[in-house]
Design an enzyme around this catalytic site. Structure first.
Site, PDB file in Angstrom:
ATOM      1  N   ASP A  29       0.879  -1.168   0.000  1.00 39.74           N
ATOM      2  CA  ASP A  29       0.000   0.000   0.000  1.00 39.74           C
ATOM      3  C   ASP A  29       0.921   1.224   0.000  1.00 39.74           C
ATOM      4  OD1 ASP A  29      -1.680   2.187   0.907  1.00 39.74           O
ATOM      5  OD2 ASP A  29      -3.102   0.678   1.617  1.00 39.74           O
ATOM      6  N   ILE A  30       0.691   2.169  -0.891  1.00 37.64           N
ATOM      7  CA  ILE A  30       1.569   3.350  -0.956  1.00 37.64           C
ATOM      8  C   ILE A  30       1.223   4.377   0.114  1.00 37.64           C
ATOM      9  CG2 ILE A  30       2.211   3.068  -3.373  1.00 37.64           C
ATOM     10  CD1 ILE A  30       0.188   5.335  -4.003  1.00 37.64           C
ATOM     11  N   GLU A  88     -13.067   3.259  -1.726  1.00 37.21           N
ATOM     12  CA  GLU A  88     -12.443   4.129  -2.711  1.00 37.21           C
ATOM     13  C   GLU A  88     -11.987   3.415  -3.983  1.00 37.21           C
ATOM     14  OE1 GLU A  88      -9.414   2.610   0.087  1.00 37.21           O
ATOM     15  OE2 GLU A  88     -11.280   3.707   0.449  1.00 37.21           O
ATOM     16  N   HIS A  93     -10.469  -6.286  -2.348  1.00 39.88           N
ATOM     17  CA  HIS A  93      -9.103  -6.324  -1.819  1.00 39.88           C
ATOM     18  C   HIS A  93      -9.108  -6.544  -0.319  1.00 39.88           C
ATOM     19  CE1 HIS A  93     -10.291  -2.052  -1.637  1.00 39.88           C
ATOM     20  NE2 HIS A  93      -9.418  -1.899  -0.664  1.00 39.88           N
ATOM     21  N   HIS A  95      -6.588  -6.022   3.154  1.00 41.96           N
ATOM     22  CA  HIS A  95      -5.416  -5.363   3.731  1.00 41.96           C
ATOM     23  C   HIS A  95      -4.759  -6.344   4.691  1.00 41.96           C
ATOM     24  CE1 HIS A  95      -6.411  -1.120   2.621  1.00 41.96           C
ATOM     25  NE2 HIS A  95      -7.634  -1.622   2.564  1.00 41.96           N
TER      26      HIS A  95
END
Length: 130
Positions: A29-30, A88, A93, A95
């Site tokens: 994750d950026i 968003e 997905h 995390h």
């Protein structure tokens, strides 16, 4: 409409990939909560996790488990937290977040700002443990 994650899968957008199969991808994750915070996705573009067909859903969880084991070895922590959160990006997905306290999973706190060099180092460390 193609999601940003689909563009990452297609190689149109760069990412710090740590693991990949024909069907799944894990990348940093950026805007991480902690160093090593990963996103794990099916390459198939489906908006909502629970809309995945059973085979893809189970495969995603099995892939996430393998990645989580390597992540914990690379980023020493108490546990690897797993959460499904966020609206968003319209692409299912998960995390995976290295955590030492419950606050490490608090998405309302400020995200880390890591350099490209540090992200590259973290990705390499995780790949070494997979």
């Amino acid at each position: 409409m193609e999601s940003i994650f689909s563009k990452i899968v297609a190689g149109e957008i760069p990412a710090h990939k740590v693991a990949e199969t024909l069907e799944y991808l894990a990348f940093l994750d950026i805007n991480p909560l902690t160093e090593g915070h990963l996103l794990v996705i099916p390459k198939k573009e489906v908006d909502y996790l629970f809309d995945l067909d059973s085979e893809t859903y189970v495969g995603l969880m099995m892939f996430a488990q393998i990645v989580a084991v390597g992540l914990k070895k690379a980023m020493p922590c108490e546990r690897i937290g797993l959460t499904v959160i966020g609206l968003e990006v319209p692409h299912a997905h998960i995390h995976l977040i290295p955590m030492n306290t419950m606050d490490d999973m608090n998405f309302s706190r400020p995200k880390l700002k890591l350099t490209e060099e540090r992200l590259t180092e973290i990705a390499e460390a995780i790949r070494e443990h997979l």
